[in-house]
Design a protein around this motif. Structure first.
Motif, short mmCIF file in Angstrom:
data_model
loop_
_atom_site.label_atom_id
_atom_site.label_comp_id
_atom_site.label_asym_id
_atom_site.label_seq_id
_atom_site.Cartn_x
_atom_site.Cartn_y
_atom_site.Cartn_z
N SER A 298 27.73 -6.99 -21.16
CA SER A 298 26.77 -5.92 -21.38
C SER A 298 26.07 -5.54 -20.08
N VAL A 299 25.82 -6.54 -19.19
CA VAL A 299 25.21 -6.25 -17.89
C VAL A 299 26.15 -5.39 -17.05
N LEU A 300 27.44 -5.68 -17.15
CA LEU A 300 28.42 -4.89 -16.41
C LEU A 300 28.41 -3.44 -16.89
N ASP A 301 28.32 -3.25 -18.21
CA ASP A 301 28.25 -1.89 -18.77
C ASP A 301 26.95 -1.19 -18.35
N GLU A 302 25.85 -1.97 -18.35
CA GLU A 302 24.54 -1.42 -17.97
C GLU A 302 24.55 -0.93 -16.52
N MET A 303 25.23 -1.66 -15.66
CA MET A 303 25.31 -1.25 -14.26
C MET A 303 25.93 0.14 -14.15
N VAL A 304 27.03 0.33 -14.86
CA VAL A 304 27.73 1.62 -14.80
C VAL A 304 26.85 2.74 -15.36
N GLU A 305 26.15 2.43 -16.49
CA GLU A 305 25.27 3.44 -17.09
C GLU A 305 24.14 3.85 -16.16
N ASP B 231 42.94 -5.14 -15.00
CA ASP B 231 43.36 -3.76 -15.26
C ASP B 231 42.16 -2.81 -15.21
N LEU B 232 41.02 -3.27 -15.76
CA LEU B 232 39.80 -2.45 -15.73
C LEU B 232 39.35 -2.19 -14.30
N MET B 233 39.43 -3.22 -13.45
CA MET B 233 39.05 -3.07 -12.05
C MET B 233 39.86 -1.96 -11.39
N VAL B 234 41.17 -2.02 -11.56
CA VAL B 234 42.05 -1.04 -10.92
C VAL B 234 41.74 0.36 -11.44
N SER B 235 41.52 0.49 -12.75
CA SER B 235 41.21 1.81 -13.32
C SER B 235 39.90 2.37 -12.78
N GLY C 23 24.31 4.00 -12.97
CA GLY C 23 24.83 4.59 -11.74
C GLY C 23 25.04 3.60 -10.61
N ILE C 24 25.06 2.30 -10.94
CA ILE C 24 25.32 1.28 -9.92
C ILE C 24 26.75 0.78 -10.11
N GLU C 25 27.63 1.19 -9.24
CA GLU C 25 29.03 0.83 -9.38
C GLU C 25 29.23 -0.65 -9.05
N PRO C 26 29.82 -1.41 -9.98
CA PRO C 26 30.13 -2.82 -9.67
C PRO C 26 31.11 -2.89 -8.49
N ASN C 27 30.86 -3.80 -7.57
CA ASN C 27 31.78 -3.98 -6.45
C ASN C 27 32.74 -5.13 -6.75
N ILE C 28 33.58 -5.46 -5.78
CA ILE C 28 34.57 -6.51 -5.98
C ILE C 28 33.91 -7.84 -6.29
N TYR C 29 32.71 -8.08 -5.71
CA TYR C 29 31.99 -9.32 -5.97
C TYR C 29 31.56 -9.39 -7.44
N SER C 30 31.13 -8.26 -7.99
CA SER C 30 30.72 -8.20 -9.40
C SER C 30 31.87 -8.60 -10.31
N TYR C 31 33.02 -7.97 -10.06
CA TYR C 31 34.19 -8.27 -10.91
C TYR C 31 34.67 -9.71 -10.72
N ASN C 32 34.57 -10.21 -9.51
CA ASN C 32 35.00 -11.59 -9.27
C ASN C 32 34.11 -12.60 -9.99
N ILE C 33 32.82 -12.25 -10.13
CA ILE C 33 31.90 -13.11 -10.89
C ILE C 33 32.37 -13.20 -12.34
N VAL C 34 32.68 -12.03 -12.93
CA VAL C 34 33.13 -12.01 -14.32
C VAL C 34 34.48 -12.71 -14.46
N MET C 35 35.35 -12.49 -13.50
CA MET C 35 36.67 -13.14 -13.53
C MET C 35 36.52 -14.66 -13.52
N LEU D 186 24.16 -11.35 -13.15
CA LEU D 186 25.51 -11.47 -13.70
C LEU D 186 26.07 -12.87 -13.45
N LEU D 187 25.91 -13.34 -12.23
CA LEU D 187 26.39 -14.69 -11.87
C LEU D 187 25.68 -15.75 -12.70
N GLY D 188 24.37 -15.60 -12.87
CA GLY D 188 23.61 -16.56 -13.67
C GLY D 188 24.09 -16.62 -15.11
#
Length: 870
Positions: free
Chosen positions: A349-356, A387-391, A358-370, A335-337
């Protein structure tokens, strides 16, 4: 009494979160005097000693330092003091406090040996807090009081010396261990080898291993040496060491190879790392270890860091097929790359794939996208991501908010950045110094000095740690505002007052003079370079030189940026000999020439017309692996054109277009077009103009330049054609000298062409210089076209009278402002056709003679001018 004491002890344990009550209960136990028997006294004393660690932890947890001081005074026994010190030494934030009481204990019991365990606790805390002077005093105290160190003690001491870069002393201490009856173990060797390797003295570390230890070391030490050799680009030595490991029966494991791959990737040598990685995958016959998940992640990170996205993508597919792409770390690395290389859609799409999967993105994942969204200025999407993070149950942290705030600041949106800071505080997420510095820098950059001062005041009130970066931001802000004397005062006072200098008889007076948690920060190279640059920009080179000397006297070594500042300003003033002297000093002090250095020198040499020397510098740049940029080429092209060498200048343009490394910009073409027009070669100039449009796009700056040059060269037909093309593209602005075109067309007998241009300007809705009407009206009148002349005169009259009106009148694309008449009016054609007097053209001329209508007015549809200073 015994029962009462037990109840008090129980109450203390029940009130660990109420420190004041616990402290009061503890003092009650101390003050209670047993009256029945000596056994009761002994029991009370036992309770007292038992409670010391408990009450110390309670007071320590709530930062009740005064009560801890009182505790030392209440407990007089040696054993109790040691118990308190044991607790204090384990708290990383109370090391100074612990040492203060250690000295007090030494004062009361100067010759009584302390437990070795206490020394170890204090030594370990001193190492963690990087306090080597404490380590020295502890070891001295041990020797003086006759406490015999153990091997673990020596390991701590050697580690301290290595981290202080006192490697020779660490080696001496290693040699003296046997004199104290202690034998080095594998940890001792590992600590010393790691210390030498971190200092870049890997060969000495290897000599130590071969000499002192007889090569009898474990695989961890060899792995450390292999990794260090790779970091220092000594791959042959690393290979030999791996072979030696095999010969000694220490088969390299996956850690050995991971160390090599990691070091090579960090050094940017991804191809070498991938070769080793490939061998691990294929050469099973050689007994090489198979890559593990760590190996795959290291290679993936390496590919992404070097922008080798196709290789990275292929590796991800391989990992998925082999079941190695299943961890959160792997997804975050990929994701970072993607985000750092601008692949935003793939990242989503990688973020969506993680959820599919069963690997929950952590705060580091979202911060990379941010971070990726903010780097690409996609601020609306960044807000939606929050907003997506909080939800999804992941709440933004300091990094999230700071990244978003930095994104707004990078776009100059200070208001939105301040709103983010307020939201951050409101949501209970505490900003750090970096957050505040980011906003503070943006406020200074945008020239909002009062708000910057207010920001400093808030940082003071909230007890944020002001650091050298904060001071540098203030110094830079003052320099931007021309307050160089005040900036110089800040720098001078930083040496004596640290960050308190921001509030001492200063432009930001009173803002930081009561700072809590101030760390003593002194100026660094950036501080002085900022001030020197500010002084050079206003021509105060002598004062800048004095600051440079002061900087050297303070043992701050200038870097290439500092030297480049002097070189640039000397070259701008034509003082090439002074710039060259700076250059010699720069190289003597180990600072290499940068792209900025070469660009400054080329600029200076160009002002002197030293063409041969400029080409020599460009050759030298290439030899050193420094690629010229657009500034380099434009400086060269400008100098060649001014020297009449337009052919050589054109060859540089072809070089840019052919190699494709640097793309010419608007300024590149403007310089060349001007030069060819000046020499009368309009054919080549027009060809260059066509090339410029294909490379840079249809820019107003190119059209206006070409038009004005054609007009000045007497190419009326070509100028008219280009002017009409500009009108069609809505590129007309005040930079077009169209008044001269209309006037020259009239004088050349091309009255209909001039009249047609005026009509097009009116139809396109442009407000323009109304003096352009005069030669056309005059020409039409002389030719007998009274109706057309009067019509133009009425339009001109109404447009001039309308300067004070607040009403806009429209017909199609035409826009004019007029005064309101009593009847209000409704149709612009009615107004034009209305007979409002005799010779309107004559009246208009008289108005113009009085100064009406002078100066051109730009289009109502503002166009951006693409003027790039080379």
């Amino acid at each position: 009494m015994e029962e009462t004491t037990r109840k008090l002890i129980k109450s203390i344990h029940q009130n660990t979160n109420n420190p004041k009550l616990a402290w009061h209960l503890f003092k009650r136990i101390l003050s209670s005097s047993p009256s029945s028997s000596s056994s009761s006294s002994s029991s009370s004393s036992s309770h007292h000693h038992h409670l010391i660690p408990t009450i110390t932890r309670i007071l320590l947890r709530h930062n009740m330092d005064n009560e801890i001081n009182h505790l030392f005074q209440l407990t007089t026994s040696h054993h109790s003091h040691i118990s308190i010190l044991n607790i204090l030494s384990q708290s990383p934030h109370h090391l100074d406090f612990a040492f203060s009481h250690f000295k007090s204990l030494r004062t009361h019991f100067p010759s009584t040996p302390l437990p070795l365990q206490l020394y170890h606790l204090l030594l370990r805390s001193s190492l963690q807090q990087n306090r080597p002077h404490y380590v020295t005093s502890l070891y001295t105290d041990m020797i003086q009081t006759g406490v015999n160190p153990e091997t673990y003690t020596f390991n701590l001491l050697i580690q301290s010396l290595c981290e202080s870069n006192a490697l020779d002393h660490a080696r001496e201490l290693f040699d003296k261990m046997s004199e104290k009856g202690c034998q080095p173990n594998k940890f001792t060797v590992g600590i010393l080898v790691r210390g030498f390797c971190r200092a870049g003295r890997t060969k000495q570390a290897l000599e130590f291993v071969d000499g002192k230890m007889g090569g009898n070391v474990n695989r961890v030490v060899y792995n450390t040496l292999v990794s260090s050799f790779c970091k220092q680009d000594m791959n042959d030595e690393a290979e030999k060491l791996v072979e030696r490991m095999t010969e000694k029966g220490l088969l390299p494991d996956v850690v050995t190879f991971n160390s090599r791959i990691s070091a090579l990737c960090r050094a940017g040598k991804v191809f070498e790392a991938s070769r080793i990685f490939r061998d691990m995958q294929m050469d099973g016959e050689l007994g090489l270890p198979k890559p593990n998940v760590v190996t795959f992640n290291l290679m993936l990170k390496g590919f992404c860091q070097e922008g080798m996205m196709e290789e990275a993508r292929s590796l991800v597919e391989t990992m998925k097929k082999g079941g190695n792409f299943v961890s959160l770390e792997s997804y975050n690395t990929w994701l970072l790359g993607l985000l750092r290389n601008g692949k935003l859609l793939e990242g989503r799409s990688v973020l969506d794939e993680m959820v599919e999967n069963g690997i929950e993105p952590n705060i580091y994942s979202y911060n990379i996208v941010m971070d990726g969204l903010c780097r690409n200025h996609m601020m609306l999407d960044a807000r939606r991501l929050m907003d997506l993070m909080v939800s999804n149950g992941v709440y933004p942290d300091t990094v999230t908010y700071t990244t978003l705030l930095h994104g707004y600041c990078s776009k100059g949106k200070v208001f939105e950045a301040k709103a983010i800071l307020n939201e951050m505080i409101r949501k209970g997420c505490h900003p750090n110094t970096y957050t505040c510095n980011t906003l503070l820098n943006s406020l200074w950059k945008e020239g909002r000095k009062s708000e910057a001062e207010e920001m400093l005041q808030k940082m003071n009130e909230k007890s944020y740690q002001l650091d050298t970066v904060t001071c540098n931001i203030v110094v830079n802000g003052l320099c931007r505002n021309g307050e160089l004397e005040k900036a110089s005062e800040v720098v001078s006072e930083m040496w004596t007052d640290g960050t308190n200098s921001l509030g001492k008889e200063n432009p930001v007076a009173g803002l930081v003079n009561s700072i809590h948690n101030v760390s003593t920060n002194v100026p660094d190279v950036i501080t002085y370079t900022t001030l020197i640059n500010g002084l050079c920009k206003v021509g105060k080179l002598e004062e800048a030189k004095k600051k440079f000397i002061e900087m050297m006297a303070k043992n701050l070594h200038p870097d290439s940026v500092t030297y480049d500042t002097f070189v640039l300003n000397f070259c701008k003033q034509g003082k090439i000999s002074s710039a060259l002297r700076v250059l010699k000093d720069m190289e003597r002090n180990g600072c290499s020439k940068t792209l900025q250095t070469y660009n400054s020198l080329i600029l200076g040499l160009g002002s002197k017309g030293q063409i041969f020397e400029m080409y020599g510098l460009m050759d030298e740049m290439r030899e050193r692996g420094i690629h010229p940029d657009i500034c380099t080429y434009n400086n060269m092209i400008n100098c060649l054109c001014e020297g009449g060498k337009t052919k050589d200048a054109t060859s540089l343009l072809h070089e840019m277009l052919d190699k494709g490394v640097v793309s010419p910009n608007v300024s590149s073409f403007k310089i060349l077009i001007k030069a060819f027009c000046k020499s009368g070669d309009f054919k080549v100039a027009c060809e260059l103009f066509d090339v410029a449009l294909s490379v840079c796009g249809h820019k107003e700056a190119l059209y206006s330049l070409m038009f004005n040059e054609l007009l000045a060269g007497g190419k009326l037909s070509d100028a008219k054609e280009l002017f009409e093309a500009s009108l069609e593209r809505s590129l007309l602005s005040k930079n077009f000298m169209y008044e001269d075109l209309i006037d020259k067309l009239c004088k050349d007998g091309r009255l209909d062409d001039a009249h047609g241009l005026l009509q097009k300007l009116i139809d396109k809705g442009y407000c323009f210089d109304h003096s352009s009407f005069i030669p056309v009206i005059d020409g039409l009148s002389k030719r007998g076209n009274k109706q057309q002349a009067d019509e133009l005169g009425r339009i001109m009259e109404l447009a001039l009278e309308d300067k004070t009106s607040d009403r806009t009148y429209r017909n199609g694309n035409s826009i004019f402002r007029r005064k309101l008449h009593k009847d209000g009016g409704s149709d612009w054609q009615d107004i034009i056709n209305r007979d409002i007097g005799g010779n309107i053209a004559l009246k208009t001329l008289k108005r113009v003679e009085k100064g009406w209508g002078q100066g051109s007015i730009s289009s109502l549809l503002p166009q951006k001018n693409d003027y790039l200073d080379y």
